[in-house]
Design an enzyme around this catalytic site. Structure first.
Site, PDB file in Angstrom:
ATOM      1  N   ALA A  63     -12.459  -8.801  -8.682  1.00 13.41           N
ATOM      2  CA  ALA A  63     -11.880  -7.740  -7.680  1.00 13.41           C
ATOM      3  C   ALA A  63     -10.628  -7.179  -8.451  1.00 13.41           C
ATOM      4  O   ALA A  63      -9.947  -7.706  -8.753  1.00 13.41           O
ATOM      5  CB  ALA A  63     -11.688  -8.600  -6.218  1.00 13.41           C
ATOM      6  N   GLY A 108     -14.897 -11.919  -8.819  1.00 10.61           N
ATOM      7  CA  GLY A 108     -15.877 -11.194  -8.337  1.00 10.61           C
ATOM      8  C   GLY A 108     -16.991 -10.807  -9.251  1.00 10.61           C
ATOM      9  O   GLY A 108     -18.110 -10.348  -8.809  1.00 10.61           O
ATOM     10  N   GLU A 111     -19.269 -13.604  -9.086  1.00  7.81           N
ATOM     11  CA  GLU A 111     -19.803 -13.974  -7.996  1.00  7.81           C
ATOM     12  C   GLU A 111     -20.714 -12.740  -7.576  1.00  7.81           C
ATOM     13  O   GLU A 111     -21.839 -13.006  -7.129  1.00  7.81           O
ATOM     14  CB  GLU A 111     -18.647 -13.733  -6.767  1.00  7.81           C
ATOM     15  CG  GLU A 111     -17.709 -14.802  -6.895  1.00  7.81           C
ATOM     16  CD  GLU A 111     -16.333 -14.765  -6.343  1.00  7.81           C
ATOM     17  OE1 GLU A 111     -15.573 -13.514  -6.291  1.00  7.81           O
ATOM     18  OE2 GLU A 111     -16.268 -15.612  -5.291  1.00  7.81           O
ATOM     19  N   GLU A 131      -9.196 -17.214  -9.719  1.00  6.46           N
ATOM     20  CA  GLU A 131      -8.593 -16.979  -8.785  1.00  6.46           C
ATOM     21  C   GLU A 131      -7.569 -18.021  -8.555  1.00  6.46           C
ATOM     22  O   GLU A 131      -6.593 -17.474  -7.904  1.00  6.46           O
ATOM     23  CB  GLU A 131      -9.687 -17.100  -7.315  1.00  6.46           C
ATOM     24  CG  GLU A 131     -10.497 -15.817  -7.276  1.00  6.46           C
ATOM     25  CD  GLU A 131     -11.757 -16.084  -8.067  1.00  6.46           C
ATOM     26  OE1 GLU A 131     -11.685 -16.729  -8.755  1.00  6.46           O
ATOM     27  OE2 GLU A 131     -12.729 -15.062  -7.963  1.00  6.46           O
TER      28      GLU A 131
HETATM   29  N1  CO8 Z   1      -8.222  -5.718 -11.239  1.00  7.23           N
HETATM   30  C1  CO8 Z   1      -7.543  -4.763 -11.763  1.00  7.23           C
HETATM   31  N2  CO8 Z   1      -7.142  -3.923 -12.836  1.00  7.23           N
HETATM   32  C2  CO8 Z   1      -7.980  -4.938 -13.777  1.00  7.23           C
HETATM   33  C3  CO8 Z   1      -8.626  -6.174 -13.521  1.00  7.23           C
HETATM   34  C4  CO8 Z   1      -8.703  -6.431 -12.112  1.00  7.23           C
HETATM   35  N3  CO8 Z   1      -9.555  -7.867 -11.928  1.00  7.23           N
HETATM   36  N4  CO8 Z   1      -8.911  -6.752 -14.830  1.00  7.23           N
HETATM   37  C5  CO8 Z   1      -8.732  -5.743 -15.793  1.00  7.23           C
HETATM   38  N5  CO8 Z   1      -8.047  -4.859 -15.124  1.00  7.23           N
HETATM   39  C6  CO8 Z   1      -7.118  -3.663 -15.884  1.00  7.23           C
HETATM   40  C7  CO8 Z   1      -6.124  -3.990 -16.462  1.00  7.23           C
HETATM   41  O1  CO8 Z   1      -5.063  -4.176 -15.713  1.00  7.23           O
HETATM   42  C8  CO8 Z   1      -5.784  -2.950 -17.325  1.00  7.23           C
HETATM   43  O2  CO8 Z   1      -5.364  -1.679 -17.005  1.00  7.23           O
HETATM   44  P1  CO8 Z   1      -4.348  -1.139 -17.494  1.00  7.23           P
HETATM   45  O3  CO8 Z   1      -4.730  -0.317 -18.928  1.00  7.23           O
HETATM   46  O4  CO8 Z   1      -4.008   0.293 -16.690  1.00  7.23           O
HETATM   47  O5  CO8 Z   1      -3.166  -1.540 -17.886  1.00  7.23           O
HETATM   48  C9  CO8 Z   1      -7.427  -2.736 -17.977  1.00  7.23           C
HETATM   49  O6  CO8 Z   1      -8.038  -3.081 -16.923  1.00  7.23           O
HETATM   50  C10 CO8 Z   1      -7.508  -3.309 -19.412  1.00  7.23           C
HETATM   51  O7  CO8 Z   1      -7.390  -4.667 -19.063  1.00  7.23           O
HETATM   52  P2  CO8 Z   1      -6.427  -5.707 -20.096  1.00  7.23           P
HETATM   53  O8  CO8 Z   1      -5.724  -4.681 -20.818  1.00  7.23           O
HETATM   54  O9  CO8 Z   1      -5.916  -6.722 -19.514  1.00  7.23           O
HETATM   55  O10 CO8 Z   1      -7.570  -5.884 -21.294  1.00  7.23           O
HETATM   56  P3  CO8 Z   1      -7.766  -7.381 -22.082  1.00  7.23           P
HETATM   57  O11 CO8 Z   1      -8.669  -7.124 -23.123  1.00  7.23           O
HETATM   58  O12 CO8 Z   1      -6.195  -7.646 -22.571  1.00  7.23           O
HETATM   59  O13 CO8 Z   1      -7.859  -8.491 -21.042  1.00  7.23           O
HETATM   60  C11 CO8 Z   1      -9.067  -9.511 -19.218  1.00  7.23           C
HETATM   61  C12 CO8 Z   1      -9.344  -8.703 -20.332  1.00  7.23           C
HETATM   62  C13 CO8 Z   1      -8.926 -11.066 -19.732  1.00  7.23           C
HETATM   63  C14 CO8 Z   1     -10.585  -9.520 -18.378  1.00  7.23           C
HETATM   64  C15 CO8 Z   1      -8.113  -9.350 -18.332  1.00  7.23           C
HETATM   65  O14 CO8 Z   1      -8.002  -7.973 -18.138  1.00  7.23           O
HETATM   66  C16 CO8 Z   1      -7.851  -9.909 -16.924  1.00  7.23           C
HETATM   67  O15 CO8 Z   1      -7.501 -11.305 -16.868  1.00  7.23           O
HETATM   68  N6  CO8 Z   1      -8.301  -9.533 -15.858  1.00  7.23           N
HETATM   69  C17 CO8 Z   1      -8.175 -10.251 -14.516  1.00  7.23           C
HETATM   70  C18 CO8 Z   1      -9.275 -11.134 -14.482  1.00  7.23           C
HETATM   71  C19 CO8 Z   1      -9.334 -11.660 -13.177  1.00  7.23           C
HETATM   72  O16 CO8 Z   1      -8.241 -12.429 -12.747  1.00  7.23           O
HETATM   73  N7  CO8 Z   1     -10.290 -11.507 -12.275  1.00  7.23           N
HETATM   74  C20 CO8 Z   1     -10.492 -12.149 -11.010  1.00  7.23           C
HETATM   75  C21 CO8 Z   1      -9.587 -11.262 -10.015  1.00  7.23           C
HETATM   76  S1  CO8 Z   1      -9.582 -11.918  -8.416  1.00  7.23           S
HETATM   77  C22 CO8 Z   1     -11.226 -11.946  -7.728  1.00  7.23           C
HETATM   78  O17 CO8 Z   1     -12.202 -11.278  -8.474  1.00  7.23           O
HETATM   79  C23 CO8 Z   1     -11.430 -12.538  -6.579  1.00  7.23           C
HETATM   80  C24 CO8 Z   1     -12.656 -11.919  -5.775  1.00  7.23           C
HETATM   81  C25 CO8 Z   1     -12.590 -12.462  -4.447  1.00  7.23           C
HETATM   82  C26 CO8 Z   1     -11.597 -11.522  -3.374  1.00  7.23           C
HETATM   83  C27 CO8 Z   1     -11.864 -11.792  -2.168  1.00  7.23           C
HETATM   84  C28 CO8 Z   1     -10.900 -11.382  -1.218  1.00  7.23           C
HETATM   85  C29 CO8 Z   1     -11.255 -11.595   0.394  1.00  7.23           C
END
Ligand code: CO8
Length: 258
Positions: A63, A108, A111, A131
């Site tokens: 998400a 997500g 999921e 998460e």
């Molecule tokens: N949300 C928003 N932006 C994201 C996300 C995300 N989940 N993942 C990546 N991005 C964006 C980064 O911010 C970045 O943007 P920018 O270039 O503008 O800085 C771009 O995508 C590229 O990402 P990275 O530079 O971080 O790329 P890397 O190759 O270095 O890393 C990763 C890749 C390991 C996937 C890293 O991006 C990461 O850890 N992402 C987050 C993963 C995460 O924590 N996902 C879980 C999110 S929470 C969730 O899914 C909960 C769901 C349920 C919610 C329910 C609510 C009720």
């Protein structure tokens, strides 16, 4: 639609979550577009669906964290409820859905893949529920579906409590995915499987999906009654006549209807 692309090839529909700049992270618009895409798919023209992510790096990286950063309790709950309804729609879609997981499937992303019937992964795929590292629980079904999908409470809890990402080979070993392919071969493999499904009697395939999904929630006796009932329904279809007649006539070509 801006972030969800739909393409058709014969009886196979491919839905691509296409927001590669954010690694296909799910915000409200993406979820709304996904709902729109799935609502528009009809069994009249589609016998198998492939769900995948745009770009080479990510299926869905979760998400959208920026979108959720300042949510209140009420907004968080509403967001989870809204997305869960759409995810459930994908899970209950009568047509089989194959997730072609071409990279990160985090939060997500993992999921939504678990709402699909079959998960195929590329060798660079990474799965996880990160998460708790963000101070939240999985909110799109992870606490409910992961243990059901892999059949191990211990492994599901290990992955969720420790926010431990796992690679494709481990995902295969624990049954989270059915197969792993070199990334360049993933879509061909997904299309082959989709076409193999599309070549079968579509009403029978849809009936199998119902029997498996509903039966898994029942005790074995109720499940077997459900199967008998659904099995009986097949004899109302022209496909049953066609399938059995083709076998007895030693005919390979079958004219299944929808
Ligand atoms: N949300 C928003 N932006 C994201 C996300 C995300 N989940 N993942 C990546 N991005 C964006 C980064 O911010 C970045 O943007 P920018 O270039 O503008 O800085 C771009 O995508 C590229 O990402 P990275 O530079 O971080 O790329 P890397 O190759 O270095 O890393 C990763 C890749 C390991 C996937 C890293 O991006 C990461 O850890 N992402 C987050 C993963 C995460 O924590 N996902 C879980 C999110 S929470 C969730 O899914 C909960 C769901 C349920 C919610 C329910 C609510 C009720």
């Amino acid at each position: 639609m801006e972030f969800v692309k739909v393409s058709q090839n014969g009886f196979v529909t491919t839905v691509t979550i296409d927001r590669p700049k954010a690694l296909n992270a799910l915000n409200e618009q993406v979820i709304k577009e996904l709902e729109e895409a799935f609502d528009a798919i009809s069994p009249e023209t589609t016998r198998a669906i492939i769900l995948t992510g745009g770009g080479e790096k990510s299926f869905v990286a979760g998400a959208d964290i920026g979108f959720m950063q300042n949510m209140t309790k009420a907004e968080g709950e509403a967001w989870g409820t809204f997305a869960n309804a759409v995810f459930r729609k994908i899970e209950l879609c009568p047509i089989p859905v194959i997730a072609a997981i071409n990279g990160y499937a985090l939060g997500g992303g993992n999921e939504i893949s678990m709402c699909c019937d079959i998960r195929l992964a590329s060798d660079n795929a990474v799965f996880g529920q990160p998460e708790v590292g963000l101070g939240i629980t999985p909110g799109f079904g992870g606490t409910q579906r992961l243990a059901r999908v892999i059949g191990s409470l211990s492994k599901a809890k290990e992955i969720i409590y420790a926010a431990r990402n796992i690679k494709a080979e481990e995902a295969l070993r624990i049954g989270l995915v059915s197969a792993v392919y070199p990334q360049a071969e993933l879509m061909a493999a997904a299309n082959k499987l989709a076409n193999d499904i599309a070549a079968q009697a579509p009403i029978a395939v849809r009936n199998c999906k119902r029997a498996i999904n509903e039966g898994i929630e029942m005790d074995i006796d109720r499940g077997l009654r459900l199967e008998a009932n659904i099995f009986g329904d097949c004899f109302l279809s022209e496909d049953q006549t066609e399938g059995m007649t083709a076998f007895l006539e030693k005919r390979k070509e079958k004219n299944f209807t929808n």
